[in-house]
Design a protein around this motif. Structure first.
Motif, short mmCIF file in Angstrom:
data_model
loop_
_atom_site.label_atom_id
_atom_site.label_comp_id
_atom_site.label_asym_id
_atom_site.label_seq_id
_atom_site.Cartn_x
_atom_site.Cartn_y
_atom_site.Cartn_z
N ALA A 94 37.91 36.01 36.28
CA ALA A 94 37.97 34.55 36.27
C ALA A 94 37.48 34.04 37.62
CB ALA A 94 39.38 34.06 35.99
N LEU A 95 37.18 32.73 37.64
CA LEU A 95 36.67 32.15 38.87
C LEU A 95 37.78 32.10 39.92
CD1 LEU A 95 34.09 30.87 40.07
CD2 LEU A 95 35.10 28.65 39.56
N TYR A 106 33.54 35.03 40.85
CA TYR A 106 34.39 35.54 39.77
C TYR A 106 34.93 36.89 40.21
CZ TYR A 106 32.80 31.94 36.59
OH TYR A 106 32.56 30.73 35.99
N ARG A 107 36.23 37.07 39.97
CA ARG A 107 36.85 38.33 40.35
C ARG A 107 37.69 38.86 39.20
NH1 ARG A 107 39.17 38.06 46.44
NH2 ARG A 107 37.25 37.31 47.43
N ARG A 108 37.89 40.16 39.26
CA ARG A 108 38.75 40.79 38.28
C ARG A 108 40.19 40.41 38.57
NH1 ARG A 108 37.96 45.12 34.92
NH2 ARG A 108 39.94 45.81 34.19
N SER A 113 45.30 50.40 35.86
CA SER A 113 46.52 51.16 36.07
C SER A 113 46.48 51.90 37.40
CB SER A 113 46.75 52.12 34.92
OG SER A 113 45.57 52.82 34.64
N SER A 114 45.26 52.29 37.83
CA SER A 114 45.14 53.05 39.08
C SER A 114 45.42 52.18 40.31
CB SER A 114 43.75 53.67 39.18
OG SER A 114 42.77 52.68 39.07
N ASP A 115 45.44 50.84 40.13
CA ASP A 115 45.77 49.97 41.27
C ASP A 115 47.26 49.98 41.56
OD1 ASP A 115 43.17 49.23 41.28
OD2 ASP A 115 43.46 47.32 40.28
N PRO A 120 46.80 40.30 41.71
CA PRO A 120 46.23 39.41 42.73
C PRO A 120 46.96 38.06 42.73
CG PRO A 120 44.84 39.44 40.80
CD PRO A 120 45.96 40.39 40.52
N ASP A 121 46.62 37.20 43.67
CA ASP A 121 47.27 35.88 43.74
C ASP A 121 46.70 34.94 42.67
OD1 ASP A 121 44.87 36.17 45.00
OD2 ASP A 121 45.34 34.90 46.72
#
Ligand code: NAG
Length: 184
Positions: A94-95, A106-108, A113-115, A120-121
């Protein structure tokens, strides 16, 4: 009168193009980077020791012939398969607006699961409206259609700077400055 209307229409279309052009850079650069990120991740999930025959032979230094093999993860068949599905993953992006610099990309947002479930915020993401992931998916499909062969050729080799090559050097969707602060 008719001429005047025509003139106004031309002016309007020029204005729209300029506004859109600005917008498109965030969208298309993000889509391109997202494609590179998703492919990199999918490739990393496959055992690098798995090889496939690609037809043909390789001449050894001693003069014998062996079957030509490439890693399954980077084979053309597998890369085409990944490309078929990669734009569906844009629904996990999303933006995002950087709270400090106000820069948008745009970011994931969906953690893998590996994170270790690191979320994120969310408050800096826009999840609906024209900035939603549908427009990113559309940009993704456009890029995949236009650059399919380049993408496959780039990912057939291991290259740490594959996102930069694809998104800046090959397609020009991102300015090269984008890559000064990223390890993608
Ligand atoms: C799409 O995302 C899923 C979940 O993270 C991942 O398993 C899959 O490999 C991704 N697909 C592509 C083509 O990158």
């Amino acid at each position: 009168m008719v001429q005047w209307v025509g003139f106004v229409l031309v002016l309007m279309s020029v204005a729209c193009k300029t506004a859109q052009g600005k917008r498109d850079e965030v969208l298309y650069c993000s889509a391109c980077m997202a494609i590179a990120e998703e492919l990199k991740y999918s490739i990393s999930q496959i055992d690098p020791k798995k090889m496939v025959h690609v037809g043909g032979f390789r001449l050894n230094p001693d003069g014998s012939l062996t079957d030509k093999k490439v890693p399954l993860a980077r084979s053309e068949t597998h890369l085409s398969e990944l490309l078929d599905g990669v734009c569906n993953n844009m629904s996990e992006y999303a933006l995002y607006e950087d709270p400090v610099t106000k820069q948008q990309s745009y970011r994931r947002f969906a953690p893998r699961s590996s994170d270790g479930g690191n979320f994120p915020d969310f408050k800096n993401f826009k999840f609906s409206g024209p900035e939603g992931s549908d427009s990113l998916k559309f940009a993704c499909e456009t890029i995949v259609e236009e650059l399919e062969d380049d993408i496959i050729a780039l990912f057939a080799q291991e290259d740490q700077r594959v996102a930069q090559r694809l998104c800046s050097e090959v397609s020009g969707h991102c300015k090269s400055g984008v890559f000064q602060h990223t390890d993608l």
